[in-house]
Design a protein around this motif. Structure first.
Motif, mmCIF file in Angstrom:
data_model
loop_
_atom_site.group_PDB
_atom_site.id
_atom_site.type_symbol
_atom_site.label_atom_id
_atom_site.label_comp_id
_atom_site.label_asym_id
_atom_site.label_seq_id
_atom_site.Cartn_x
_atom_site.Cartn_y
_atom_site.Cartn_z
ATOM 1 N N ASN A 1 -11.215 10.022 7.918
ATOM 2 C CA ASN A 1 -11.642 9.350 9.145
ATOM 3 C C ASN A 1 -12.779 10.142 9.780
ATOM 4 N N GLN A 2 -13.422 9.573 10.801
ATOM 5 C CA GLN A 2 -14.569 10.217 11.448
ATOM 6 C C GLN A 2 -14.176 11.374 12.350
ATOM 7 N N LEU A 3 -12.942 11.394 12.832
ATOM 8 C CA LEU A 3 -12.533 12.432 13.773
ATOM 9 C C LEU A 3 -12.161 13.734 13.077
ATOM 10 N N ASN A 4 -11.256 13.644 12.109
ATOM 11 C CA ASN A 4 -10.769 14.849 11.458
ATOM 12 C C ASN A 4 -9.953 14.455 10.234
ATOM 13 N N ASN A 5 -10.443 14.734 9.047
ATOM 14 C CA ASN A 5 -9.668 14.451 7.843
ATOM 15 C C ASN A 5 -8.382 15.270 7.880
ATOM 16 N N ASN A 6 -7.301 14.675 7.405
ATOM 17 C CA ASN A 6 -5.979 15.245 7.592
ATOM 18 C C ASN A 6 -5.189 15.127 6.291
ATOM 19 N N PHE A 7 -4.612 16.230 5.822
ATOM 20 C CA PHE A 7 -3.736 16.219 4.655
ATOM 21 C C PHE A 7 -2.317 16.535 5.106
ATOM 22 N N SER A 8 -1.360 15.708 4.702
ATOM 23 C CA SER A 8 0.037 15.974 5.062
ATOM 24 C C SER A 8 0.943 15.813 3.845
ATOM 25 N N THR A 9 1.991 16.618 3.828
ATOM 26 C CA THR A 9 3.031 16.528 2.807
ATOM 27 C C THR A 9 4.363 16.454 3.537
ATOM 28 N N ASN A 10 5.166 15.461 3.181
ATOM 29 C CA ASN A 10 6.449 15.246 3.842
ATOM 30 C C ASN A 10 7.562 15.154 2.822
ATOM 31 N N LEU A 11 8.675 15.785 3.117
ATOM 32 C CA LEU A 11 9.882 15.651 2.318
ATOM 33 C C LEU A 11 10.578 14.387 2.819
ATOM 34 N N ILE A 12 10.774 13.410 1.951
ATOM 35 C CA ILE A 12 11.320 12.114 2.364
ATOM 36 C C ILE A 12 12.680 11.844 1.721
ATOM 37 N N VAL A 13 13.430 11.031 2.412
ATOM 38 C CA VAL A 13 14.639 10.424 1.885
ATOM 39 C C VAL A 13 14.330 8.936 1.805
ATOM 40 N N HIS A 14 14.580 8.322 0.657
ATOM 41 C CA HIS A 14 14.198 6.911 0.482
ATOM 42 C C HIS A 14 15.374 6.070 -0.030
ATOM 43 N N TYR A 15 15.246 4.786 0.241
ATOM 44 C CA TYR A 15 16.230 3.817 -0.210
ATOM 45 C C TYR A 15 15.481 2.670 -0.864
ATOM 46 N N ASN B 1 15.128 -13.716 1.515
ATOM 47 C CA ASN B 1 15.220 -15.086 1.048
ATOM 48 C C ASN B 1 15.143 -15.067 -0.490
ATOM 49 N N ASN B 2 16.117 -15.625 -1.180
ATOM 50 C CA ASN B 2 16.176 -15.581 -2.644
ATOM 51 C C ASN B 2 15.027 -16.316 -3.309
ATOM 52 N N GLU B 3 14.443 -17.325 -2.647
ATOM 53 C CA GLU B 3 13.357 -18.072 -3.248
ATOM 54 C C GLU B 3 12.011 -17.385 -3.061
ATOM 55 N N SER B 4 11.941 -16.378 -2.266
ATOM 56 C CA SER B 4 10.689 -15.679 -1.975
ATOM 57 C C SER B 4 10.268 -14.801 -3.153
ATOM 58 N N LYS B 5 8.957 -14.801 -3.468
ATOM 59 C CA LYS B 5 8.426 -13.918 -4.498
ATOM 60 C C LYS B 5 8.171 -12.522 -3.938
ATOM 61 N N ILE B 6 8.178 -12.416 -2.619
ATOM 62 C CA ILE B 6 7.982 -11.124 -1.960
ATOM 63 C C ILE B 6 9.353 -10.519 -1.685
ATOM 64 N N LYS B 7 9.550 -9.296 -2.144
ATOM 65 C CA LYS B 7 10.826 -8.610 -1.959
ATOM 66 C C LYS B 7 10.588 -7.269 -1.270
ATOM 67 N N LEU B 8 11.529 -6.892 -0.424
ATOM 68 C CA LEU B 8 11.481 -5.569 0.177
ATOM 69 C C LEU B 8 11.774 -4.564 -0.932
ATOM 70 N N HIS B 9 10.880 -3.627 -1.133
ATOM 71 C CA HIS B 9 10.986 -2.684 -2.247
ATOM 72 C C HIS B 9 11.696 -1.392 -1.833
ATOM 73 N N SER B 10 11.214 -0.766 -0.747
ATOM 74 C CA SER B 10 11.813 0.507 -0.348
ATOM 75 C C SER B 10 11.511 0.835 1.108
ATOM 76 N N ALA B 11 12.283 1.773 1.638
ATOM 77 C CA ALA B 11 12.059 2.317 2.976
ATOM 78 C C ALA B 11 12.306 3.817 2.881
ATOM 79 N N SER B 12 11.516 4.575 3.638
ATOM 80 C CA SER B 12 11.694 6.028 3.607
ATOM 81 C C SER B 12 11.382 6.633 4.966
ATOM 82 N N ILE B 13 11.928 7.805 5.182
ATOM 83 C CA ILE B 13 11.714 8.553 6.410
ATOM 84 C C ILE B 13 11.641 10.026 6.015
ATOM 85 N N GLY B 14 10.783 10.790 6.707
ATOM 86 C CA GLY B 14 10.676 12.187 6.327
ATOM 87 C C GLY B 14 9.981 13.069 7.344
ATOM 88 N N PHE B 15 10.085 14.363 7.088
ATOM 89 C CA PHE B 15 9.463 15.390 7.913
ATOM 90 C C PHE B 15 8.671 16.321 7.006
#
Length: 176
Positions: free
Chosen positions: A160-174, A26-40
């Motif tokens: 988190n309480q269960l198991n801290n987790n570190f991840s690195t992903n190669l992404i493609v973004h738009y 919506n052009n009158e909206s102050k909120i804009k979609l900035h980006s989308a990404s997907i990765g492995f």
């Protein structure tokens, strides 16, 4: 990577991203979609007596209002079983607040901190099964090939309480 079933939070993430996309156009909206990404990529975590890791998949949607970014993320991963199936898998859905630093046109740095839900399942006694509240910290390094399309790294540390987790992903973004 073998997942037993799709998590309902994956569908919730897709629904929220599509709803925000429709609203943000919506052009009158102050909120804009900035980006989308997907990765492995891969993840690292600490087991009871050793270290572990495996493969991950991530999908992100980010909206922007002025200089403020809000990121909705679905991250899932599993150990890769060399012989047989994996003994551990996790999924996390989170929402995070962040900012973007863009020193040059071809590079962007985004940082986020937020809250989410972390779920882990395991066939091994090295892990506790269950759900926990997660506090993800994220750093995205984005390189642009064109004004809107690029690739980069999505780095995430989930506390988190269960198991801290570190991840690195190669992404493609738009960028929208």
């Amino acid at each position: 990577m073998r997942l037993k079933r799709l998590n309902p939070s994956f569908f919730l993430t897709l629904f929220l991203i599509s709803s925000l996309w429709c609203y943000s156009q919506n052009n009158e909206s102050k909120i804009k979609l900035h980006s989308a990404s997907i990765g492995f990529g891969g993840f690292y975590l600490k087991k009871t007596n050793s270290d572990g890791g495996g493969a991950t998949f991530v999908i992100n949607g980010t909206i922007k209002s002025n200089k403020n970014l809000v990121n909705l993320c679905y991250l899932t991963g599993a150990e890769i079983g060399v012989v047989g199936s994996s003994s551990y898998n996790f999924s996390e859905i989170s929402i995070a607040y962040g900012r973007e630093l863009k020193p040059v046109n071809w590079f962007s740095l985004e940082s986020f901190a937020g809250i989410g839900s972390y779920i882990q399942n395991s066939n091994s006694s090295s892990f506790k099964e269950g759900k926990a509240i997660a506090f993800p910290i994220k750093l995205n390094l984005k390189f642009f090939f064109t004004k809107k399309v690029g690739a980069g790294l999505n780095n995430s540390y989930s506390i988190n309480q269960l198991n801290n987790n570190f991840s690195t992903n190669l992404i493609v973004h738009y960028n929208f």
